[in-house]
Write a protein that holds these residues in place. Structure first.
Motif, PDB file in Angstrom:
ATOM      1  N   UNK A  19      13.410 -37.727  -0.689  1.00  0.00           N
ATOM      2  CA  UNK A  19      14.769 -38.226  -0.904  1.00  0.00           C
ATOM      3  C   UNK A  19      14.818 -39.527  -1.697  1.00  0.00           C
ATOM      4  N   UNK A  20      13.652 -40.135  -1.974  1.00  0.00           N
ATOM      5  CA  UNK A  20      13.642 -41.339  -2.802  1.00  0.00           C
ATOM      6  C   UNK A  20      13.812 -40.993  -4.271  1.00  0.00           C
ATOM      7  N   UNK A  21      13.797 -39.696  -4.577  1.00  0.00           N
ATOM      8  CA  UNK A  21      13.924 -39.257  -5.959  1.00  0.00           C
ATOM      9  C   UNK A  21      12.596 -39.003  -6.622  1.00  0.00           C
ATOM     10  N   UNK A  22      11.481 -39.205  -5.896  1.00  0.00           N
ATOM     11  CA  UNK A  22      10.166 -38.918  -6.470  1.00  0.00           C
ATOM     12  C   UNK A  22      10.002 -37.424  -6.604  1.00  0.00           C
ATOM     13  N   UNK A  23       9.745 -36.982  -7.805  1.00  0.00           N
ATOM     14  CA  UNK A  23       9.552 -35.567  -8.065  1.00  0.00           C
ATOM     15  C   UNK A  23       8.063 -35.285  -8.035  1.00  0.00           C
ATOM     16  N   UNK A  24       7.643 -34.527  -7.051  1.00  0.00           N
ATOM     17  CA  UNK A  24       6.227 -34.266  -6.862  1.00  0.00           C
ATOM     18  C   UNK A  24       5.644 -33.316  -7.873  1.00  0.00           C
TER      19      UNK A  24
END
Length: 178
Positions: A138-143
């Motif tokens: 949910x922090x916006x980090x796209x794995x």
């Protein structure tokens, strides 16, 4: 000194380029039947919860009722040391949904997952059924967003494209020298 190619030399060169291209295409074809896999290290905190796994399904899945992706959360420390013997914190199955994207959220209320835990999240499935997948918090980090069978499960695809690119570049260089 001139660089004149005879007809036989040109024909030989064209056949060589065709052979290299065939090897490249075979590698790409082989990659399409391999398993799809992506994996990312994710930390489950108040700032990152939930972790969302998305799978974009191919429109031409042969057997949707028996096709799925597996999501596995491993203990990251153990996975980094010995992936074959890492503790599985959580394992889930995402059912196929042809031409659509399936999204599943995971958080601290899921059995096996703990707040402030660091996990290796691995998504696997049939490469012919999965167009792409991603792991996002949910922090916006796209794995990871990988198309065409995934990067980690498609070394053959990348090798095939590299071979084709080199064949085309080589052909262009030789033809420009004429």
């Amino acid at each position: 000194m001139t660089n004149d190619f005879s007809t036989v030399q040109r024909l030989g060169f064209v056949l060589l380029v065709a052979a290299i291209a065939t090897v490249g295409l075979a590698a790409i074809g082989g990659a399409q039947t391999a398993d799809y896999e992506i994996n990312e290290t994710m930390e489950l905190t108040n700032e990152t919860e939930p972790i969302t796994v998305s799978v974009e399904w191919n429109e031409t899945i042969n057997d949707p009722a028996n096709t799925s992706a597996t999501v596995t959360f491993y203990n990251e420390t153990e996975y980094a040391n010995d992936s074959a013997n890492a503790t599985v914190a959580l394992q889930d199955t995402i059912a196929a949904n042809a031409s659509n994207t399936s999204e599943v959220e995971y958080n601290q209320s899921d059995a096996g997952l703990e707040l402030d835990g660091e996990y290796r999240v691995v998504v696997t499935g049939n490469a012919s059924a999965i167009d792409s997948a991603s792991i996002e918090d949910s922090s916006g980090f796209l794995g990871g967003v990988f198309t065409g069978g995934g990067l980690e499960g498609s070394g053959g695809m990348l090798a095939g494209l590299a071979v084709l690119a080199l064949a085309v570049i080589g052909a262009a260089v030789v033809m420009m020298r004429d």
